[in-house]
Write an enzyme that holds these catalytic residues in place. Sequence first.
Site, short mmCIF file in Angstrom:
data_model
loop_
_atom_site.label_atom_id
_atom_site.label_comp_id
_atom_site.label_asym_id
_atom_site.label_seq_id
_atom_site.Cartn_x
_atom_site.Cartn_y
_atom_site.Cartn_z
N ASN A 111 -5.90 17.74 -6.61
CA ASN A 111 -4.82 17.83 -7.42
C ASN A 111 -3.80 16.64 -7.06
O ASN A 111 -3.49 16.66 -6.12
CB ASN A 111 -4.08 19.05 -7.80
CG ASN A 111 -5.20 20.00 -8.38
OD1 ASN A 111 -6.10 19.77 -8.79
ND2 ASN A 111 -4.84 21.48 -8.10
N HIS A 132 -6.90 13.17 -3.60
CA HIS A 132 -6.88 12.04 -4.53
C HIS A 132 -5.64 11.45 -4.63
O HIS A 132 -5.34 11.02 -5.84
CB HIS A 132 -7.44 12.75 -5.85
CG HIS A 132 -9.02 13.15 -5.83
ND1 HIS A 132 -9.73 14.05 -6.70
CD2 HIS A 132 -10.00 12.59 -4.97
CE1 HIS A 132 -10.82 14.02 -6.39
NE2 HIS A 132 -11.13 13.12 -5.42
N CYS A 143 -0.72 -5.83 -2.27
CA CYS A 143 -0.54 -5.60 -0.66
C CYS A 143 -0.61 -4.19 -0.38
O CYS A 143 -0.17 -4.10 0.94
CB CYS A 143 0.81 -6.47 -0.30
SG CYS A 143 2.46 -5.61 -0.78
#
Length: 253
Positions: A111, A132, A143
């Site tokens: 999550n 994630h 960059c």
Amino acid sequence: MDEAALKEVRNLVKQAKRVCVLTGAGVSAESGISTFREAQDGKGLWSEYDPQQLASLDGFLQDPEKVWQWYQWRREVNQDKKPNPAHIALALWQQQAKASGEQEVILVTQNVDGLHQKAGSDPNAYEVIDIHGNIWKNHCLQCREQYLEDVSGLLQVPECKACGGQVRPSVVWFGEALNEKKWQAAETAAYCCDLFLSIGTSSQVYPAAGLMMLAKSQGAKIVEINPEPTQSSVVDYQIQGFAGLVLPSLFKA
Ligand code: BJW
Ligand code: ZN
């Protein structure tokens, strides 16, 4: 809820020395955050768009503004959401385990909503590994510098202060590699655990879905908590129910 299975899992939870918990969107469902698959099934605003397309680098490159606005909309919808009893039960478990020194409980979450951290699971101690990423953070596509300005209400893609590149949410899109350090920590937690809990995830998205198999290959017991159990053949105990109900009852003395 299957009381017999719950009783057995309660014992496993008490006896385990090293635990790896993998959570997915279902854990935040009771906080009012719709799961990824629900969004895909066309519930809610933006339902005419495919989340799998929006949550991808290709999608962003094709139409950066659309993808940026989708994330801004999700941030707005989610900003007042609070941890629910599932997040709180897990954070309390981690804190108690740490205080007792008898158990290690590592939380790996797919999550991006930050609710485990809000509930008190400590990201600095690597007790919650957000593989994630985090929807509340942004960085430069070019960059990779973190973008620290306040972006609330901003409908245009911001420009990086350092190089002028496009700023994007700090989440892992489809086709992108996970942060290496976080992924290694997650793999180690799964490899070394004697109990693996998979909570509120459809186990469809890799490489996260492979952690369960890794744990099983090393002899861990596998428990799944989900109102719609997955068909995974490696699961030893399936508890069919809502995380916010099952988890607090699992830790009852
Ligand atoms: C409840 C409940 C309640 C409801 N209580 N439960 C191997 C095989 C096939 C494909 C691949 C493969 N390896 C890699 C791939 C490709 C791809 C993939 O897996 N695709 C699949 C769709 C097949 N994976 C990737 O692209 C990954 N990257 C990668 O592998 O890179 C390789 C590489 C290496 C080196 C260089 C370059 C590349 C990246 C994956 C990133 C996933 N990102 C997302 C978006 C995050 C940002 C955002 O939010 O916008 O992460 S996708 C989305 O799915 C999100 C989620 O974290 C993730 C998992 O979803 P989750 O949590 O399982 O949610 P749902 O909705 O699916 O399920 C909810 C569940 O809750 C349901 O089961 C309900 O029943 C349950 N539930 N209420 C408990 N109250
Ligand atoms: Zn930049």
